[in-house]
Design an enzyme around this catalytic site. Structure first.
Site, PDB file in Angstrom:
ATOM      1  N   ASN A   7       0.860  -1.181   0.000  1.00 17.17           N
ATOM      2  CA  ASN A   7       0.000   0.000   0.000  1.00 17.17           C
ATOM      3  C   ASN A   7       0.900   1.236   0.000  1.00 17.17           C
ATOM      4  OD1 ASN A   7      -1.769   2.065   0.547  1.00 17.17           O
ATOM      5  ND2 ASN A   7      -2.670   1.117   2.367  1.00 17.17           N
ATOM      6  N   ARG A  91      -2.747  -2.115  -3.320  1.00 18.06           N
ATOM      7  CA  ARG A  91      -3.903  -1.243  -3.134  1.00 18.06           C
ATOM      8  C   ARG A  91      -3.791  -0.107  -4.143  1.00 18.06           C
ATOM      9  NH1 ARG A  91      -4.818   3.531   1.023  1.00 18.06           N
ATOM     10  NH2 ARG A  91      -7.002   3.911   0.554  1.00 18.06           N
ATOM     11  N   HIS A 180     -12.955   3.742   0.281  1.00 19.59           N
ATOM     12  CA  HIS A 180     -12.970   2.745   1.370  1.00 19.59           C
ATOM     13  C   HIS A 180     -13.690   1.467   0.939  1.00 19.59           C
ATOM     14  CE1 HIS A 180     -13.005   6.392   4.316  1.00 19.59           C
ATOM     15  NE2 HIS A 180     -11.763   5.935   4.231  1.00 19.59           N
ATOM     16  N   ARG A 241     -10.777  16.931   6.958  1.00 21.18           N
ATOM     17  CA  ARG A 241     -11.522  17.210   5.715  1.00 21.18           C
ATOM     18  C   ARG A 241     -12.928  17.725   6.037  1.00 21.18           C
ATOM     19  NH1 ARG A 241     -10.545  11.490   2.880  1.00 21.18           N
ATOM     20  NH2 ARG A 241      -9.101  11.037   4.561  1.00 21.18           N
ATOM     21  N   GLU A 385      -8.311  -4.413   5.677  1.00 21.76           N
ATOM     22  CA  GLU A 385      -8.190  -4.168   4.237  1.00 21.76           C
ATOM     23  C   GLU A 385      -7.084  -5.018   3.627  1.00 21.76           C
ATOM     24  OE1 GLU A 385      -9.230   0.321   3.446  1.00 21.76           O
ATOM     25  OE2 GLU A 385      -8.549   0.080   5.488  1.00 21.76           O
TER      26      GLU A 385
END
Ligand code: AMP
Length: 398
Positions: A7, A91, A180, A241, A385
């Site tokens: 990743n 990923r 996600h 964010r 993940e």
């Protein structure tokens, strides 16, 4: 079969080596500050001491060479030779409309991933660097791309088309993609196991609440709506964010404060969310402590977040229909009993009732936290993940 999961971020690489026979993590690590002074690798092989390697790592290629050396190191490694690695799962953040599933990487796939750079200019380039570096270091090992956006490609047009002139969808592919996806998919399949049903028969809402947060309305095991959008800036207020805000605020502020495009991007991505409101931290643990000590803006930031999650749960209950479970996952969802309770407060009339005592005690473990009377089950399912990427990779290369 042993699978390496990679990743790549702009200056970091997270990796895991997983033995699919038993789904055991054999080694894992984190490379930080690639291309920056002070770069280092924290490597840990299961059952051995952690090691920290402090060496200059000028690019992702050099960093990945160090990672592979660490994995096969006779001293602190996990395997004797790189030949033991059957495949590498990468990923990849953005797969655009081209990828609705994971794929084995070939030249055509590589070109398509490169075409998506425009949609994720910060994320896809380091993903591509990671793939290219691995291809050079392990030329005969199959590589698989697993996309954050793929799970959401089952959304229908009334969920993904934005109400702006349609020509911008046609010209620039501006639409909701959602992110996600690997996490939402993983917990969806786990939830199906928990409910004792085929994944195709479940309607649930998955709440991935972490540094970045998004909800997903899952119908028949497929994503039918999600609140991140064209980019991961949309939806809930997050650590830094903004999530959804009135788009006119941008033009208003840009004019009033003479703010450039780059500065506005920085404000919305790095200075907003719960950090922006509280003025103290983007970390929800800090905010819970500060709110407890009477900091009103920390309390307000948490309330805006809680209310945001609550509103989306209500929205997806209305649009997905027949919801039988709500799943909490990721840093906040797995660990904060306090926020889970606040989010579920007042939803009793919708059939959601927590067992408050059970909820309080659950941190980072699978559990049912709803009361026996709750019409809708509330579950905590830790996301994984890396394991999801490994499973998808194994399925493709087998
Ligand atoms: P993630 O992005 O999934 O790694 O989640 C990271 C975020 O989870 C952190 O920024 C924290 O705000 C939050 N978090 C982790 N543990 C807790 C906790 N016990 N209580 C509240 N928030 C937590």
């Amino acid at each position: 079969m042993k699978i390496l999961i990679i990743n790549c971020g702009s200056s970091s690489i997270k990796y895991q080596l997983i033995d699919m026979n038993g789904e055991i993590v054999m080694a894992k690590g984190l490379v930080e500050r690639i291309g920056i002074e002070g770069s280092r690798i924290k490597h840990e092989t299961t059952g051995k001491d952690k090691v920290i390697i402090n060496d200059p790592l000028e690019n992702h290629g050099v960093a990945l060479k160090y990672v592979l050396d660490a994995i096969v190191s006779p001293e602190y490694g996990a395997i004797a030779s790189m030949d033991e690695i059957s495949a590498v799962g990468h990923r990849v953040v953005h797969g655009g409309e081209k990828f609705s599933t994971s794929v084995i990487i070939d030249d055509e796939v590589m070109t398509a991933i490169e075409d998506c750079v425009e949609l994720a200019p910060l994320h896809n380039p380091p993903n591509i660097m990671g793939i290219k570096a691995c291809q050079e270091l392990m030329p005969s090992t199959p590589m698989v791309a697993v996309f954050d956006t793929a799970f959401h490609q089952t959304m229908e047009a009334d969920s993904y088309i934005y109400p702006i002139p349609y020509k911008y969808y046609e010209k620039y592919a501006i639409r909701r993609y959602g992110f996600h996806g690997t996490s939402h998919k993983y917990v969806t399949y786990k939830a199906a196991e928990y409910l004792g049903k085929d994944v195709k028969d479940i309607n649930i809402i998955t709440c991935h609440l972490g540094n970045g947060s998004s909800l997903c309305g899952v119908k028949g095991g497929e994503s039918k709506d999600t609140n991140m959008g064209f980019t991961p800036l949309a939806g809930l207020p997050m650590g830094t964010r903004s999530g959804n805000i009135d788009p006119a605020i941008l033009t208003f502020l840009m004019e009033k404060e003479n703010i450039s495009y780059e500065e506005m991007n920085e404000i919305l991505n790095k200075e907003s969310g719960v950090l922006g409101v509280s003025g103290i931290s983007s970390d929800f643990r800090d905010l819970e402590i500060a709110a407890d000590e009477g900091n009103e803006r920390a309390e307000l930031a948490l309330e805006i977040f809680e209310k945001g999650v609550k509103k989306y749960i209500g929205a997806y209950m209305a649009t997905i229909g027949n919801i039988e479970a709500i799943v909490f996952t990721a840093g906040i969802g797995e660990n904060s009993g306090f926020l889970r309770e606040k989010i579920c407060q007042g939803l009793e009339s919708l059939g959601i009732e927590l067992d408050k005592e059970v909820n309080k005690g659950i941190r980072g473990e699978e559990a049912v936290i709803s009361s026996a009377n709750s019409k809708i089950k509330v579950l905590v399912i830790p996301t994984d993940e890396e394991l999801m990427i490994a499973q998808e990779t194994e399925a493709l290369v087998k």
